[in-house]
Design a protein around this motif. Structure first.
Motif, PDB file in Angstrom:
ATOM      1  N   TRP A  39       0.824  -1.206   0.000  1.00 57.22           N
ATOM      2  CA  TRP A  39       0.000   0.000   0.000  1.00 57.22           C
ATOM      3  C   TRP A  39       0.862   1.261   0.000  1.00 57.22           C
ATOM      4  O   TRP A  39       0.486   2.273  -0.589  1.00 57.22           O
ATOM      5  CB  TRP A  39      -0.960  -0.012   1.199  1.00 57.22           C
ATOM      6  CG  TRP A  39      -2.144  -0.925   0.963  1.00 57.22           C
ATOM      7  CD1 TRP A  39      -2.353  -2.161   1.500  1.00 57.22           C
ATOM      8  CD2 TRP A  39      -3.280  -0.665   0.105  1.00 57.22           C
ATOM      9  NE1 TRP A  39      -3.537  -2.680   1.031  1.00 57.22           N
ATOM     10  CE2 TRP A  39      -4.127  -1.795   0.184  1.00 57.22           C
ATOM     11  CE3 TRP A  39      -3.645   0.398  -0.713  1.00 57.22           C
ATOM     12  CZ2 TRP A  39      -5.331  -1.886  -0.523  1.00 57.22           C
ATOM     13  CZ3 TRP A  39      -4.836   0.316  -1.425  1.00 57.22           C
ATOM     14  CH2 TRP A  39      -5.660  -0.820  -1.328  1.00 57.22           C
TER      15      TRP A  39
ATOM     16  N   TYR B 189       0.437   4.420  -2.595  1.00 52.86           N
ATOM     17  CA  TYR B 189       0.229   5.831  -2.227  1.00 52.86           C
ATOM     18  C   TYR B 189       1.423   6.722  -2.576  1.00 52.86           C
ATOM     19  O   TYR B 189       1.372   7.929  -2.324  1.00 52.86           O
ATOM     20  CB  TYR B 189      -0.049   5.945  -0.719  1.00 52.86           C
ATOM     21  CG  TYR B 189      -1.410   5.404  -0.312  1.00 52.86           C
ATOM     22  CD1 TYR B 189      -2.575   6.006  -0.770  1.00 52.86           C
ATOM     23  CD2 TYR B 189      -1.534   4.303   0.531  1.00 52.86           C
ATOM     24  CE1 TYR B 189      -3.827   5.519  -0.398  1.00 52.86           C
ATOM     25  CE2 TYR B 189      -2.781   3.813   0.906  1.00 52.86           C
ATOM     26  CZ  TYR B 189      -3.925   4.429   0.438  1.00 52.86           C
ATOM     27  OH  TYR B 189      -5.161   3.953   0.799  1.00 52.86           O
TER      28      TYR B 189
ATOM     29  N   GLY C 175      -9.054   1.281   7.943  1.00 58.05           N
ATOM     30  CA  GLY C 175      -8.416   1.335   6.617  1.00 58.05           C
ATOM     31  C   GLY C 175      -8.644   2.723   6.038  1.00 58.05           C
ATOM     32  O   GLY C 175      -9.138   2.887   4.929  1.00 58.05           O
TER      33      GLY C 175
ATOM     34  N   ARG D 216      -9.966  10.828   4.044  1.00 52.71           N
ATOM     35  CA  ARG D 216     -11.040  11.752   3.623  1.00 52.71           C
ATOM     36  C   ARG D 216     -12.312  11.591   4.455  1.00 52.71           C
ATOM     37  O   ARG D 216     -12.972  12.592   4.779  1.00 52.71           O
ATOM     38  CB  ARG D 216     -11.321  11.614   2.122  1.00 52.71           C
ATOM     39  CG  ARG D 216     -11.609  10.249   1.679  1.00 52.71           C
ATOM     40  CD  ARG D 216     -11.477   9.935   0.206  1.00 52.71           C
ATOM     41  NE  ARG D 216     -11.941   8.576   0.018  1.00 52.71           N
ATOM     42  CZ  ARG D 216     -13.208   8.236  -0.067  1.00 52.71           C
ATOM     43  NH1 ARG D 216     -14.145   9.158  -0.056  1.00 52.71           N
ATOM     44  NH2 ARG D 216     -13.555   6.973  -0.166  1.00 52.71           N
TER      45      ARG D 216
ATOM     46  N   ASP E 286      -4.661   2.583   9.671  1.00 55.30           N
ATOM     47  CA  ASP E 286      -4.292   2.053   8.356  1.00 55.30           C
ATOM     48  C   ASP E 286      -2.955   1.327   8.466  1.00 55.30           C
ATOM     49  O   ASP E 286      -2.088   1.703   9.252  1.00 55.30           O
ATOM     50  CB  ASP E 286      -4.199   3.157   7.298  1.00 55.30           C
ATOM     51  CG  ASP E 286      -4.376   2.605   5.895  1.00 55.30           C
ATOM     52  OD1 ASP E 286      -5.469   2.772   5.314  1.00 55.30           O
ATOM     53  OD2 ASP E 286      -3.421   1.987   5.373  1.00 55.30           O
ATOM     54  N   LEU E 287      -2.867   0.299   7.642  1.00 51.58           N
ATOM     55  CA  LEU E 287      -1.673  -0.535   7.554  1.00 51.58           C
ATOM     56  C   LEU E 287      -0.487   0.237   6.992  1.00 51.58           C
ATOM     57  O   LEU E 287       0.658  -0.065   7.302  1.00 51.58           O
ATOM     58  CB  LEU E 287      -2.045  -1.658   6.577  1.00 51.58           C
ATOM     59  CG  LEU E 287      -1.420  -3.017   6.597  1.00 51.58           C
ATOM     60  CD1 LEU E 287      -1.370  -3.603   7.980  1.00 51.58           C
ATOM     61  CD2 LEU E 287      -2.242  -3.924   5.665  1.00 51.58           C
TER      62      LEU E 287
ATOM     63  N   ASP F 217      -1.731  -3.142  11.381  1.00 52.42           N
ATOM     64  CA  ASP F 217      -2.801  -4.068  11.038  1.00 52.42           C
ATOM     65  C   ASP F 217      -3.915  -3.938  12.081  1.00 52.42           C
ATOM     66  O   ASP F 217      -3.728  -4.286  13.246  1.00 52.42           O
ATOM     67  CB  ASP F 217      -2.226  -5.494  11.015  1.00 52.42           C
ATOM     68  CG  ASP F 217      -3.271  -6.539  10.718  1.00 52.42           C
ATOM     69  OD1 ASP F 217      -4.460  -6.193  10.528  1.00 52.42           O
ATOM     70  OD2 ASP F 217      -2.893  -7.727  10.678  1.00 52.42           O
ATOM     71  N   ALA F 218      -5.063  -3.459  11.641  1.00 55.94           N
ATOM     72  CA  ALA F 218      -6.176  -3.209  12.561  1.00 55.94           C
ATOM     73  C   ALA F 218      -6.635  -4.481  13.269  1.00 55.94           C
ATOM     74  O   ALA F 218      -7.246  -4.413  14.336  1.00 55.94           O
ATOM     75  CB  ALA F 218      -7.341  -2.615  11.779  1.00 55.94           C
TER      76      ALA F 218
ATOM     77  N   SER G  97     -14.443   2.187   4.269  1.00 56.35           N
ATOM     78  CA  SER G  97     -14.639   2.424   2.847  1.00 56.35           C
ATOM     79  C   SER G  97     -13.490   1.759   2.101  1.00 56.35           C
ATOM     80  O   SER G  97     -12.401   2.323   1.980  1.00 56.35           O
ATOM     81  CB  SER G  97     -14.678   3.934   2.566  1.00 56.35           C
ATOM     82  OG  SER G  97     -15.209   4.177   1.286  1.00 56.35           O
TER      83      SER G  97
HETATM   84  C1  LIG Z   1      -9.008   0.962  -1.038  1.00 57.80           C
HETATM   85  S1  LIG Z   1      -8.096   1.704   0.248  1.00 57.80           S
HETATM   86  C2  LIG Z   1      -9.311   2.816   0.913  1.00 57.80           C
HETATM   87  C3  LIG Z   1      -8.758   3.953   1.721  1.00 57.80           C
HETATM   88  C4  LIG Z   1      -9.776   4.878   2.363  1.00 57.80           C
HETATM   89  N1  LIG Z   1     -10.712   4.179   3.205  1.00 57.80           N
HETATM   90  C5  LIG Z   1     -10.543   5.679   1.328  1.00 57.80           C
HETATM   91  O1  LIG Z   1     -11.655   5.244   0.970  1.00 57.80           O
HETATM   92  O2  LIG Z   1     -10.063   6.724   0.893  1.00 57.80           O
HETATM   93  C6  LIG Z   1      -8.013   0.421   1.467  1.00 57.80           C
HETATM   94  C7  LIG Z   1      -7.137   0.770   2.650  1.00 57.80           C
HETATM   95  O3  LIG Z   1      -7.241  -0.289   3.620  1.00 57.80           O
HETATM   96  C8  LIG Z   1      -5.981  -0.401   4.264  1.00 57.80           C
HETATM   97  N2  LIG Z   1      -5.888  -1.732   4.896  1.00 57.80           N
HETATM   98  C9  LIG Z   1      -5.934  -2.941   4.277  1.00 57.80           C
HETATM   99  N3  LIG Z   1      -5.805  -3.925   5.186  1.00 57.80           N
HETATM  100  C10 LIG Z   1      -5.689  -3.321   6.399  1.00 57.80           C
HETATM  101  C11 LIG Z   1      -5.504  -3.802   7.723  1.00 57.80           C
HETATM  102  N4  LIG Z   1      -5.393  -5.106   7.972  1.00 57.80           N
HETATM  103  N5  LIG Z   1      -5.434  -2.906   8.739  1.00 57.80           N
HETATM  104  C12 LIG Z   1      -5.509  -1.568   8.478  1.00 57.80           C
HETATM  105  N6  LIG Z   1      -5.671  -1.061   7.239  1.00 57.80           N
HETATM  106  C13 LIG Z   1      -5.752  -1.918   6.213  1.00 57.80           C
HETATM  107  C14 LIG Z   1      -4.977  -0.185   3.140  1.00 57.80           C
HETATM  108  O4  LIG Z   1      -3.698   0.185   3.628  1.00 57.80           O
HETATM  109  C15 LIG Z   1      -5.658   0.918   2.322  1.00 57.80           C
HETATM  110  O5  LIG Z   1      -5.216   2.200   2.708  1.00 57.80           O
END
Ligand SMILES: C[S@@+](CC[C@H](N)C(=O)[O-])C[C@H]1O[C@@H](n2cnc3c(N)ncnc32)[C@H](O)[C@@H]1O
Length: 253
Positions: free
Chosen positions: A34, A38, A74, A79, A95-96, A121-122, A140
């Motif tokens: 990720w 970004y 995540g 936003r 967020d990861l 990792d959440a 989201s």
């Molecule tokens: C598609 S992006 C969406 C980002 C944000 N929610 C948005 O809509 O603008 C998915 C996000 O989930 C995060 N993510 C995925 N697995 C995760 C985890 N196990 N713990 C925390 N965050 C996680 C990723 O790092 C990424 O930033």
């Protein structure tokens, strides 16, 4: 000779390891994946825009959710966390990806928003200390990137952190529009998540059967000039943790 399995957590970790590190967004190194995603903020990625989800704004405007404590799960560049903070919520965001958190922190600083950010990792409570109860868990685009076995961790997080009377709001890929429609078993056979999993409305209802459905619809298509983000290839689901609903009942398929 390895004998690694003793707990459910050991099984979950073993299954995590079946996905090739370079192949997908869910790996031991997913934070790095990720971070790369970004790295260039000017890329034309729909959710890089600094706009809240139309679904979130709609829940707020209709009074379906009222200010309290929120977790943006995540959160990416933050936003939706920013929108919640501007509407009087006390917000934690996790967020990861360190790059996502750095971007979200910048946006929060510019907006003068007071958001508590967590990196990691959440679903690993040893790594990320989230303390509920939250009145809203907002996701989201995170859920559909999880491998099937991590739904167990997701439901456990909701069970542990969502307040009774609180809400889970979720935007995820809609089958037929976006995301992979392989069977759960095939992701393990192919060691890949193919960019994210598609869900039907029925599958979401089944997975979140311990919660009460408030609304489940497709996200509205928002034009570029709209102040909101909206993509019709996503489901927007709002579930409540009902006082009457036991949290971990086993739904029938
Ligand atoms: C598609 S992006 C969406 C980002 C944000 N929610 C948005 O809509 O603008 C998915 C996000 O989930 C995060 N993510 C995925 N697995 C995760 C985890 N196990 N713990 C925390 N965050 C996680 C990723 O790092 C990424 O930033």
């Amino acid at each position: 000779m390895d004998r690694n399995i003793r707990t459910i957590d050991d099984v979950l970790k073993l299954l995590d390891g079946l996905f090739a590190p370079e192949a997908d967004r869910w790996t031991v190194d997913a934070g790095n994946w990720w971070d790369g995603f970004y790295a260039d903020r000017d890329r034309a990625v729909p959710f890089f825009v600094a706009k809240p989800d139309e679904s979130l704004v709609s829940y707020l405007d209709r009074g379906l959710i009222a200010p309290g404590r929120a977790l943006d799960l995540g959160c990416g560049p933050g936003r939706n966390a920013l929108e919640l903070a501007s509407r009087g919520w006390t917000v934690d965001a996790v967020d990861l990806s360190p790059a996502a958190i750095a971007w979200a922190e910048e946006r929060a600083r510019e907006a003068g928003a007071d958001i508590t950010f967590h990196r990691g990792d959440a679903f690993d409570s040893a790594a990320v200390e989230l303390s509920g109860p939250y009145d809203l868990i907002y996701d989201s685009g995170c859920f559909h990137h999880l491998p099937p076995h991590r739904r167990i961790s997701y439901l456990a997080l909701v069970d542990r952190l969502l307040a009774v009377g609180g809400h889970l709001a979720l935007n995820c890929f809609a089958a037929g529009e976006m995301g992979s429609e392989l069977s759960d078993a095939d992701y393990y056979r192919q060691s890949a998540l193919h960019g994210g999993l598609a869900y039907t409305a029925e599958s979401l209802r089944w997975i979140f059967a311990a919660l009460t459905e408030v609304e489940l619809r497709r996200m509205h298509d928002e034009p570029p000039e709209s102040p909101y983000f909206g993509e019709p290839f996503l489901w927007s689901a709002l579930f409540a943790r009902d006082v009457r609903t036991p949290s971990r009942e086993e739904p029938e398929k």
